[in-house]
Each structure stands twice: as C-alpha cells, then as structure tokens.
Design an enzyme around this catalytic site. Structure first.
Site, short mmCIF file in Angstrom:
data_model
loop_
_atom_site.label_atom_id
_atom_site.label_comp_id
_atom_site.label_asym_id
_atom_site.label_seq_id
_atom_site.Cartn_x
_atom_site.Cartn_y
_atom_site.Cartn_z
N LYS A 91 -4.75 -22.22 -28.12
CA LYS A 91 -4.87 -20.88 -28.71
C LYS A 91 -4.39 -19.83 -27.72
O LYS A 91 -4.21 -20.12 -26.54
CB LYS A 91 -6.32 -20.63 -29.13
CG LYS A 91 -7.33 -20.68 -27.98
CD LYS A 91 -8.77 -20.65 -28.51
CE LYS A 91 -9.77 -20.75 -27.39
NZ LYS A 91 -11.15 -20.88 -27.91
N TYR A 139 -3.98 6.46 -7.38
CA TYR A 139 -4.68 7.34 -8.33
C TYR A 139 -6.17 7.42 -8.01
O TYR A 139 -6.80 6.41 -7.70
CB TYR A 139 -4.53 6.81 -9.75
CG TYR A 139 -3.15 6.98 -10.34
CD1 TYR A 139 -2.61 8.24 -10.55
CD2 TYR A 139 -2.39 5.86 -10.67
CE1 TYR A 139 -1.34 8.39 -11.10
CE2 TYR A 139 -1.12 6.00 -11.23
CZ TYR A 139 -0.61 7.27 -11.44
OH TYR A 139 0.64 7.40 -11.98
N MET A 162 -0.02 1.14 -13.46
CA MET A 162 0.61 0.42 -14.56
C MET A 162 1.62 -0.62 -14.07
O MET A 162 1.67 -1.74 -14.59
CB MET A 162 1.31 1.42 -15.51
CG MET A 162 1.88 0.76 -16.75
SD MET A 162 2.78 1.90 -17.81
CE MET A 162 1.46 2.83 -18.54
#
Ligand SMILES: *Cc1c(COP(=O)(O)O)cnc(C)c1O
Length: 358
Positions: free
Chosen positions: A35, A255, A303
């Site tokens: 899966k 950040y 990111m």
C-alpha cells in the site's frame, strides 16, 4: 544537471527482507503489503521485486488493476475492501480479493449479482475499533457471506494494535488474540492476522497468511533496531552540501531563528526540504550523515533546504555527500528524533525526488 537529491531503492534489500519475513513464518503464505506506493518505494518496482511473495496487498482498486496489467498473476488483496459497488465487478473480473468489514459491504455484494467468483476476507474488530465486525456479529456476517453464490472463500482476518508492545494496558495483544479465537472458533476458512510486528516478535501467531509491510522496507514498528532483526534498509535518501556559512557566536540560522550558535560554527546547506518529504517538525540535532560523519540538523527545515552543523567535520565542502537516511543512518532513528515513525517518512517521499534503483 538535476538536483543532487536522490532516493535509491535497494532491490536486493527488498528481496532479503521478504526472505526474512518468510523465514519467521515458514509455514505461512505471505502477502507483501504494498500500500501507499509500496511505502514510497514504487508499486511497479515492488511488484517486480517481490516475485517470491504469495500475494500483494494494498488499498486502492485502481492500483490492484494496474498490478494485473503489469503482469502480476498471483493473489491481490484490498486490505480495506471495496469502497463502492462499482468496484465489485472489477474485483471479480480481475480476481482481486477484498476485505469485508461491515454489513453495508455485504449488502452491496448481495445486490451485485456477480458472475465471477470473489474471495473475501471477513474482518473482525478484535479491539482496535477501527474496521471490522464486532465479535458478536461476526458469525451472522459469515453466514450471510456463505449464502452468496459468488463468494468462493471466506478468510478470517483481524489486525493487531499492539503487536510491538504486547503488554499495552489499553489492549494487550493476548486479549485481541483471545477475542479472535473465540469469535472464529469452529468457522471454516483460512486465518490472517500478522503484520510485521507480529511476524518479528510473535511468529507463533503467524497462521495461514502473514501480512508484513514495514519490515519488507527495512523498518520496524515501534522504533526497534531493524538491523537487530537482520533487516536491510531498502531506501536511502541522499543529497549534497550546496552551500556553507561560517557564523559567529550569537548568529541565528534559518526561518524563525530557531537555532542560535553558541560559538563560532560552520553551517552546511543541504538540498532537501519538507517538499521532498523530509519532516518539517524535525528538531535541532536530528541526526544526519555528512561525508561519512554523523552530525545534526541546525535550524528549521525549509521547503527545499535544511541546514546542518559542519563545525566538527572539517573535510566537508560544497559537494560533500549527505545521507538523510539509509544504510548508515537508519530511517527509524531519524523518525524517532523527529517524533514520527519510519512508515511516515517512507510514505512521504515526494514525487519530485528523483528515484533510482540498485
Ligand atoms: C498496513 C497493514 C499491514 C502491514 O503492517 P506493517 O506494520 O507495515 O507490517 C498489515 N495488515 C493490514 C490490514 C494493514 O493495513
């Protein structure tokens, strides 16, 4: 040139880990659980590599049909069953077996007037309280299924919540086993109960079919050492240092300035971020390998980048190899540091990451 970030899938490790699962349960047949795109390793690749499995188990009917189109002729199982009556003729036509966990599904099978046989896995809720029939309604469900002409076989299945922590006070493993045995006593059909934790730690419960997932990919449930079980990492996530900053004491990184240097430091920037599947909640110090040395994350995950401490790795420079997880750094260890499990890291590998196989 592509970005230096690459996930390598080790085919020999996948095969080895399946052999380990089979050796723990030598009298059982094995569903290789594939899966979630084979836990991030690629469904088609997993199918090719798990040719020794007795069947493949997954969630989506379209994935099951694709396995047939790619040439898998052995059994296929939908672990949560079908989601819509329109899936039933598809399952019958392709010989796709499925779990049945509620009366609504039985209603649909009765109404479907199927022409080809179907093979069902009747699921008992033995205490996890997710999917399955309550113990006192299992026999009625079994009788209904047995009365449907198209239903060729009924396997009895359940799923354990705590096989990696068998004494868990919320639901001890032995209690789930007791409920399963009592609810199924005397009923005909094969039995299927064992996930990886059961295969690895309670192989005496293996029964007719086992359903290993995470162990095939070289991870363990419950954060135990995969290596101690003889399992090999099937996925390595590697990148490179793409930038270096020499910073003074008191300087902040990234950040939110979550990391503040307590001394003069060297910070490396790695081409890998949360958009690649690296967990954004990984704290400072989450382990990472640079140029063969273990170091830690310094600053918030961005990111497309993470920042790491290179102060004690003088050999490190732009282009140095970085292992996010893999052969030298177990994925379970990174997951534990980040407050999650190896399963989530594997499944989260983002489509934009280049994948090669070895
Ligand atoms: C995912 C799943 C498994 C495999 O679990 P692992 O912990 O990865 O071994 C087995 N059975 C069912 C029903 C599942 O959903």
């Amino acid at each position: 040139m592509p970005r230096p970030l690459v996930a390598t899938i080790h085919l020999a490790a996948l095969q080895h880990n399946l052999a380990v699962a089979k050796s723990h349960a030598p009298r059982s047949k094995a569903w290789a659980v594939v899966k979630a795109n084979a836990y991030g390793h690629g469904l088609e690749r997993a199918m090719r590599t798990f040719s020794d499995a007795d069947g493949l188990a997954l969630i989506e009917v379209d994935g099951a049909v694709r396995l047939r189109e790619w040439g898998w002729t052995k059994p296929i199982l939908l672990l949560e069953g079908f989601f819509d009556s329109a899936d039933l003729p598809v399952c019958a036509a392709h010989g796709i077996q499925f779990a049945v966990h509620c009366n609504e599904q039985i209603d649909m099978i009765e109404k479907a007037n199927l022409q080809a046989p179907v093979y069902v896995h009747l699921k008992l809720n033995s205490g996890m309280n997710r999917l399955g029939f309550a113990p006192d309604s299992l026999r009625a469900a079994h009788a209904r299924l047995s009365g449907i002409a198209a239903v060729s076989s009924v396997t009895l299945m359940t799923h354990f919540a705590n096989a990696d922590d068998s004494g868990n006070a919320g639901l001890p493993l032995a209690e789930q086993v007791r409920r399963f045995e009592q609810a199924t006593m005397g009923l005909p059909g094969q039995r299927s109960v064992a996930n990886s934790a059961t295969v690895l730690e309670h192989a005496e419960l293996a029964a007719d079919w086992v359903r290993p997932g995470i162990m095939l990919y070289g991870g363990t449930p419950g954060g135990r050492s995969a290596e101690a079980f003889g399992l090999k990492p099937a996925m390595s996530l590697e990148s490179e240092i793409i930038g270096i900053q020499h910073i003074a004491a008191g300087e902040a990184v990234g950040y939110g300035s979550r990391f503040i240097a307590a001394k003069p430091m060297t910070i490396g920037v790695v081409a890998c971020g949360y958009a690649d599947g690296y967990p954004r909640h990984a704290p400072n110090g989450t382990p990472i390998m640079v140029d063969g040395h273990r170091t830690g994350l310094a600053g918030r995950v961005s990111m497309d980048m993470i920042t790491v401490d290179l102060t004690d790795i003088p050999s490190a420079r732009v282009g140095s190899k970085v292992e996010l997880w893999g052969n030298k750094l177990p994925i379970d260890e990174v997951a534990t540091a980040a407050g999650t499990i190896g399963y989530e890291l594997m499944c989260a590998l983002a489509p934009r990451v280049r994948v090669i196989e070895q």
